[in-house]
Design a protein around this motif. Structure first.
Motif, PDB file in Angstrom:
ATOM      1  N   PHE A  12       0.939  -1.157  -0.003  1.00 36.06           N
ATOM      2  CA  PHE A  12      -0.046   0.056  -0.005  1.00 36.06           C
ATOM      3  C   PHE A  12       0.974   1.039  -0.020  1.00 36.06           C
ATOM      4  O   PHE A  12       2.186   1.385   0.444  1.00 36.06           O
ATOM      5  N   THR A  13       0.463   2.296  -0.729  1.00 35.49           N
ATOM      6  CA  THR A  13       0.925   3.617  -0.400  1.00 35.49           C
ATOM      7  C   THR A  13      -0.068   4.517  -0.452  1.00 35.49           C
ATOM      8  O   THR A  13      -1.241   4.186  -0.702  1.00 35.49           O
ATOM      9  N   GLU A  14       0.283   5.770   0.095  1.00 31.46           N
ATOM     10  CA  GLU A  14      -0.857   6.844   0.387  1.00 31.46           C
ATOM     11  C   GLU A  14      -0.610   8.049  -0.299  1.00 31.46           C
ATOM     12  O   GLU A  14       0.714   8.530  -0.361  1.00 31.46           O
ATOM     13  N   ARG A  15      -1.743   8.683  -0.827  1.00 28.71           N
ATOM     14  CA  ARG A  15      -1.401   9.886  -1.474  1.00 28.71           C
ATOM     15  C   ARG A  15      -2.700  10.873  -1.291  1.00 28.71           C
ATOM     16  O   ARG A  15      -3.790  10.469  -1.344  1.00 28.71           O
ATOM     17  N   GLY A  17      -4.239  11.403   1.399  1.00 26.82           N
ATOM     18  CA  GLY A  17      -4.982  10.495   2.295  1.00 26.82           C
ATOM     19  C   GLY A  17      -5.655   9.393   1.653  1.00 26.82           C
ATOM     20  O   GLY A  17      -6.773   8.921   2.223  1.00 26.82           O
ATOM     21  N   ARG A  19      -5.501   5.849   0.194  1.00 29.73           N
ATOM     22  CA  ARG A  19      -4.571   4.518   0.287  1.00 29.73           C
ATOM     23  C   ARG A  19      -4.590   3.839  -0.888  1.00 29.73           C
ATOM     24  O   ARG A  19      -5.814   3.448  -1.205  1.00 29.73           O
ATOM     25  N   ARG A  64      -7.691   3.801  -7.858  1.00 29.89           N
ATOM     26  CA  ARG A  64      -8.654   4.282  -6.686  1.00 29.89           C
ATOM     27  C   ARG A  64     -10.182   4.139  -6.881  1.00 29.89           C
ATOM     28  O   ARG A  64     -10.219   4.159  -7.905  1.00 29.89           O
ATOM     29  N   SER A  69      -8.168  -0.652  -2.995  1.00 32.02           N
ATOM     30  CA  SER A  69      -7.691   0.536  -2.671  1.00 32.02           C
ATOM     31  C   SER A  69      -8.762   1.451  -2.183  1.00 32.02           C
ATOM     32  O   SER A  69     -10.136   0.970  -2.091  1.00 32.02           O
ATOM     33  N   ASP A  70      -8.517   2.719  -1.595  1.00 29.90           N
ATOM     34  CA  ASP A  70      -9.619   3.698  -0.799  1.00 29.90           C
ATOM     35  C   ASP A  70     -10.496   4.089  -1.879  1.00 29.90           C
ATOM     36  O   ASP A  70     -10.260   3.961  -3.215  1.00 29.90           O
ATOM     37  N   ASP A  86      -1.881   9.667  -8.709  1.00 33.30           N
ATOM     38  CA  ASP A  86      -1.785   8.534  -8.301  1.00 33.30           C
ATOM     39  C   ASP A  86      -0.833   7.650  -8.855  1.00 33.30           C
ATOM     40  O   ASP A  86      -0.040   6.912  -8.166  1.00 33.30           O
TER      41      ASP A  86
END
Length: 290
Positions: A12-15, A17, A19, A64, A69-70, A86
Motif C-alpha cells: 500500500f502507498t498513500e497520496r 489521504g 490509500r 482508486r 484501494s480506498d 496516483d
C-alpha cells in the motif's frame, strides 16, 4: 503463463489521504500496469508472470475506487488530475526514477495517455490496450456509430440508478458483460469472475468506479482533453478489433500528437484483449520493451 500469487507482494502507498493497494513482483526496470473498468489488478494475471520472467519489476495497482484501494467520496475525487497523480505516486513509492513503461487498458489506458502528457519525465514508453487517444475519443462522440457503442457512458451520468441496476441478481449485468466479451472460449473462468464480484462487493466500490465516468463529463473535463499535449515517447497501441464498446477507427492516434506510435491490431480479439489473446499481447509487449 500461470500467475503464482505466492510470488506477489501486496503493498500500500498513500497520496493525499487516499490509500492505494498494488501488487509487486520481479526485479529490473519498472513496468506499471493500469487496469480498466470494471476490473482490478488481477486482470493482468497473464502479463505479470511474462514480464517478471523477462526481467522486469511489475507493479499493478487497484486504481482508486477499486477492490482494496480506498474509495473517496465525491465525483471530484475521480478527476483525471487525481488519477494521473496516483500513478506518479506509485512510481515514487517504488523508488524508481521513472517507469520503463506504463501500460494501460480501457480506463487505465485513458489514465496512461494523460499521464504521458502530464508526466513525460516519469516514463520511457507507453503501451495502450483498447483505449483511444482522448482527442480520438472526442471525435468519436461526434459520430452516431460511436455514440451507440458508448451509450453506457451517458447512462452512468444518472445518480444511483446505474449502481442499483448493476447490483441486481448478484451483479448479473457486469458478470455477463465480462463473460460474453472475449472471443476465446474459456478466457474468463468462474474463479476469475468470482474475483471481480468480490471486488465489486467492496463497500462503495460501484459508485466509486462509475464516478470515473461522471468525472469525465464534468464541465471543463472534456475541454481540457480536447487540447492534448504531444506525446513524444515511443507508443504501442494494441487493439482487439472485436471491440463492442470502441470502434476500430479510433485505434490510431493523430501522428502530429503522437509521432512515435505503432498500432498492432488483433483481428480475433475483443475489448478485453489482455485476457482474450494473452499470448499475442505478451509477445507484442515484450518485443516493444526490448
Amino acid at each position: 503463463m500461470i500467475l503464482d500469487e505466492s510470488k506477489l507482494s501486496h503493498r500500500f502507498t498513500e497520496r493525499s489521504g487516499v490509500r492505494l493497494h498494488y501488487v509487486e513482483a520481479g526485479e529490473g526496470p519498472l513496468v506499471v500496469l493500469l487496469h480498466g473498468f470494471p476490473e482490478l489488478w488481477y486482470s493482468w494475471r497473464h502479463q505479470i508472470p511474462a514480464l517478471v520472467e523477462a526481467g522486469y519489476r511489475v507493479i499493478a495497482p487497484d486504481m482508486r475506487g477499486y477492490n482494496l484501494s480506498d474509495k473517496p467520496r465525491g465525483v471530484g475525487a475521480y478527476a483525471i488530475d487525481e488519477l494521473t497523480a496516483d500513478v506518479a505516486a506509485l512510481i515514487e513509492a517504488s523508488g524508481a526514477e521513472r517507469a520503463a513503461a506504463v501500460v494501460g487498458h480501457d480506463w487505465g489506458g485513458g489514465v496512461a495517455w494523460t499521464f504521458a502528457m502530464r508526466y513525460p519525465a516519469l516514463l520511457e514508453r507507453l503501451v495502450i490496450l483498447n483505449c483511444p487517444h482522448p482527442q480520438k475519443l472526442l471525435a468519436g462522440f461526434r459520430t452516431a456509430r460511436q455514440l451507440r457503442k458508448s451509450w453506457y457512458m451517458f447512462f452512468f451520468q444518472l445518480p444511483r440508478v446505474p449502481e442499483l441496476i448493476a447490483q441486481r441478481s448478484g451483479y448479473a449485468l457486469l458478470r455477463e458483460a465480462l463473460k460474453n466479451d472475449p472471443q476465446r472460449p474459456g478466457a474468463l473462468s468462474d474463479d476469475d469472475l468470482a474475483r471481480y464480484v468480490a471486488s465489486w462487493s467492496q463497500p462503495g466500490a460501484l459508485t466509486a468506479t462509475i464516478n470515473y465516468y461522471r468525472a469525465m463529463f464534468r464541465p471543463g473535463s472534456l475541454r481540457g482533453l480536447s487540447k492534448p499535449t504531444r506525446v513524444d515517447v515511443p507508443v504501442l497501441v494494441i487493439w482487439g478489433e472485436h471491440d463492442r464498446y470502441l470502434g476500430a477507427e479510433l485505434a490510431a492516434p493523430d501522428p502530429e500528437l503522437v509521432p512515435n506510435a505503432r498500432v498492432a491490431r488483433i483481428p480475433d480479439a475483443s475489448h478485453g484483449v489482455l485476457y482474450d489473446r494473452p499470448e499475442r499481447v505478451n509477445q507484442l509487449l515484450l518485443e516493444f520493451l526490448r
